[in-house]
Scaffold this active site. Sequence first.
Site, PDB file in Angstrom:
ATOM      1  N   ARG A 175     -26.337  14.563  12.141  1.00 22.92           N
ATOM      2  CA  ARG A 175     -25.092  14.325  11.301  1.00 22.92           C
ATOM      3  C   ARG A 175     -25.585  13.534  10.079  1.00 22.92           C
ATOM      4  O   ARG A 175     -26.206  12.766  10.123  1.00 22.92           O
ATOM      5  CB  ARG A 175     -24.105  13.381  11.962  1.00 22.92           C
ATOM      6  CG  ARG A 175     -23.113  12.652  10.867  1.00 22.92           C
ATOM      7  CD  ARG A 175     -22.175  11.779  11.580  1.00 22.92           C
ATOM      8  NE  ARG A 175     -21.057  12.617  12.207  1.00 22.92           N
ATOM      9  CZ  ARG A 175     -19.998  12.003  12.787  1.00 22.92           C
ATOM     10  NH1 ARG A 175     -19.597  11.022  12.311  1.00 22.92           N
ATOM     11  NH2 ARG A 175     -19.280  12.617  13.221  1.00 22.92           N
TER      12      ARG A 175
ATOM     13  N   HIS B  64     -17.907  20.820  10.518  1.00 19.72           N
ATOM     14  CA  HIS B  64     -18.213  19.861  11.582  1.00 19.72           C
ATOM     15  C   HIS B  64     -17.493  20.802  12.893  1.00 19.72           C
ATOM     16  O   HIS B  64     -16.681  20.670  13.425  1.00 19.72           O
ATOM     17  CB  HIS B  64     -17.049  18.883  11.555  1.00 19.72           C
ATOM     18  CG  HIS B  64     -17.045  17.647  12.293  1.00 19.72           C
ATOM     19  ND1 HIS B  64     -18.085  17.234  13.384  1.00 19.72           N
ATOM     20  CD2 HIS B  64     -16.367  16.486  12.588  1.00 19.72           C
ATOM     21  CE1 HIS B  64     -17.975  16.349  14.143  1.00 19.72           C
ATOM     22  NE2 HIS B  64     -16.804  15.735  13.656  1.00 19.72           N
TER      23      HIS B  64
ATOM     24  N   GLN C 205     -16.212  19.353  16.578  1.00 19.92           N
ATOM     25  CA  GLN C 205     -15.059  18.964  16.532  1.00 19.92           C
ATOM     26  C   GLN C 205     -14.177  20.017  16.642  1.00 19.92           C
ATOM     27  O   GLN C 205     -13.221  19.839  17.853  1.00 19.92           O
ATOM     28  CB  GLN C 205     -14.880  18.355  15.217  1.00 19.92           C
ATOM     29  CG  GLN C 205     -13.341  17.879  15.133  1.00 19.92           C
ATOM     30  CD  GLN C 205     -13.165  16.744  15.831  1.00 19.92           C
ATOM     31  OE1 GLN C 205     -13.838  15.611  15.952  1.00 19.92           O
ATOM     32  NE2 GLN C 205     -11.958  16.633  16.819  1.00 19.92           N
TER      33      GLN C 205
ATOM     34  N   ASP D 147      -6.465  14.997   8.496  1.00 22.07           N
ATOM     35  CA  ASP D 147      -7.717  14.450   8.532  1.00 22.07           C
ATOM     36  C   ASP D 147      -7.742  13.343   7.330  1.00 22.07           C
ATOM     37  O   ASP D 147      -6.880  13.187   6.712  1.00 22.07           O
ATOM     38  CB  ASP D 147      -8.986  15.148   8.022  1.00 22.07           C
ATOM     39  CG  ASP D 147     -10.459  14.532   8.218  1.00 22.07           C
ATOM     40  OD1 ASP D 147     -10.415  13.543   8.798  1.00 22.07           O
ATOM     41  OD2 ASP D 147     -11.334  15.163   7.813  1.00 22.07           O
TER      42      ASP D 147
ATOM     43  N   CYS E  32      -9.010  14.628  13.899  1.00 25.33           N
ATOM     44  CA  CYS E  32     -10.328  14.499  14.409  1.00 25.33           C
ATOM     45  C   CYS E  32     -10.508  12.727  14.701  1.00 25.33           C
ATOM     46  O   CYS E  32     -11.382  12.635  15.337  1.00 25.33           O
ATOM     47  CB  CYS E  32     -11.327  15.192  13.482  1.00 25.33           C
ATOM     48  SG  CYS E  32     -11.381  14.455  11.632  1.00 25.33           S
TER      49      CYS E  32
ATOM     50  N   ARG F  23     -14.509  15.726  23.079  1.00 24.92           N
ATOM     51  CA  ARG F  23     -15.487  15.850  22.098  1.00 24.92           C
ATOM     52  C   ARG F  23     -16.651  15.827  23.240  1.00 24.92           C
ATOM     53  O   ARG F  23     -17.690  16.723  23.062  1.00 24.92           O
ATOM     54  CB  ARG F  23     -15.627  14.823  21.233  1.00 24.92           C
ATOM     55  CG  ARG F  23     -14.744  14.502  20.141  1.00 24.92           C
ATOM     56  CD  ARG F  23     -14.619  15.930  19.271  1.00 24.92           C
ATOM     57  NE  ARG F  23     -15.999  15.937  18.652  1.00 24.92           N
ATOM     58  CZ  ARG F  23     -16.756  15.579  17.689  1.00 24.92           C
ATOM     59  NH1 ARG F  23     -16.156  14.397  17.225  1.00 24.92           N
ATOM     60  NH2 ARG F  23     -17.794  15.826  17.390  1.00 24.92           N
TER      61      ARG F  23
HETATM   62  N1  NVA Z   1     -13.710  14.504   7.034  1.00 30.69           N
HETATM   63  C1  NVA Z   1     -14.343  13.518   7.653  1.00 30.69           C
HETATM   64  C2  NVA Z   1     -14.336  13.842   9.280  1.00 30.69           C
HETATM   65  C3  NVA Z   1     -14.579  12.404   9.982  1.00 30.69           C
HETATM   66  C4  NVA Z   1     -14.996  12.834  11.383  1.00 30.69           C
HETATM   67  C5  NVA Z   1     -15.461  12.925   7.200  1.00 30.69           C
HETATM   68  O1  NVA Z   1     -16.427  13.678   6.770  1.00 30.69           O
HETATM   69  O2  NVA Z   1     -15.610  11.657   7.117  1.00 30.69           O
HETATM   70  N1   CP Z   2     -14.163  12.726  14.870  1.00 33.01           N
HETATM   71  C1   CP Z   2     -15.420  12.504  14.628  1.00 33.01           C
HETATM   72  O1   CP Z   2     -16.419  13.229  14.511  1.00 33.01           O
HETATM   73  O2   CP Z   2     -15.465  11.198  14.848  1.00 33.01           O
HETATM   74  P1   CP Z   2     -16.920   9.937  14.575  1.00 33.01           P
HETATM   75  O3   CP Z   2     -17.108  10.112  13.244  1.00 33.01           O
HETATM   76  O4   CP Z   2     -16.492   8.907  15.260  1.00 33.01           O
HETATM   77  O5   CP Z   2     -18.091  10.833  15.316  1.00 33.01           O
END
Ligand code: NVA
Ligand code: CP
Length: 329
Positions: free
Chosen positions: A108, A135, A138, A231, A272, A317
Amino acid sequence: MAYNLKGRNLLTLKDFSKEEINYLITLSEDLKSKKRAGISGNSLAGKNIALIFEKPSTRTRCAFAVAAKDEGGMPEYLGKNDIQLGKKETVADTARVLGRMFDGIEFRGYEHETVEILGEYAGVPVWNGLTDLYHPTQILADFLTLKENFGKLEGLNLVYTGDGRNNMANSLMVGSAIMGVNYTIAAPKELWPEPELVEECRELAAESGAKIELTADIKTGVKGADAIYTDVWVSMGEESEFEKRIELLTPYQVNMKMIELTENPSVIFLHCLPAYHNTETENGKKIFEEYGLEEMEVTDEVFESKYSKVFDQAENRMHTIKAVMTATL
Ligand code: NVA
Ligand code: CP
């Protein structure tokens, strides 16, 4: 039908066909009922799994760790200050080192290119746990949740509203195009996805029969939706954009009026997570103090309503990530 996905990377959903994604979802359903029945497996026995995190995470990290443990594997968390990735050592070198020790690697972080380099050099399966662009794990959880609610994916109307150019909007578009889910982004034009990606998704959609639409008009955009998805307005790493996003996206907040505009009493709400739906968090309080907003992308009323399936998504998840690991290792 079972598919052999051994050794495959999951960097974006484009890496898998419709049949393979369906297989992963079916496998997740099976693993979920087994977990509920208290049956644990050993499909990851003897497997060591690296979890690299440049950005924070609750769901993704815990999903990988619990899924690995449930199946007899050994997860190892590597935070951004724990390893040399890209600092004292190239990503390709780290990839080759980790690939000699681990059986699979989750990443990540920021640049999508980083996960691509890991995938190219590691020699073991690499899974994208979120980059600035995509992502994919997800979306598997989201589609499992859709299937649990509607019994199918094909032909459903999924409407994403909010920041239409972030990793979630992009990945949902790719996944919908492959799986035959009609996908509408209701967002201001300034936040529409890259035209090249829209084009690519429309080509995928031509095969599956999905319709991919972009609109700035909320009323026509959400009418007939089976699911409304949103989101955060500001993703990790884009914190300087808060003021501009609030200005652009306030009309796109998911509230009861938007739910009514769907004209579908069976509509569900998806997110998410994490979500800004009240002022009870540290960040929520700060946003309230700075911008006077008690809620952002979704009202507390919708978040806590019968329409909301966000915690099913969160649980899913784990089951879907377990399916990805067991299928590819
Ligand atoms: N769009 C958000 C998703 C978090 C799961 C981010 O990248 O922060
Ligand atoms: N939805 C998701 O990816 O959550 P986290 O950022 O907590 O992993």
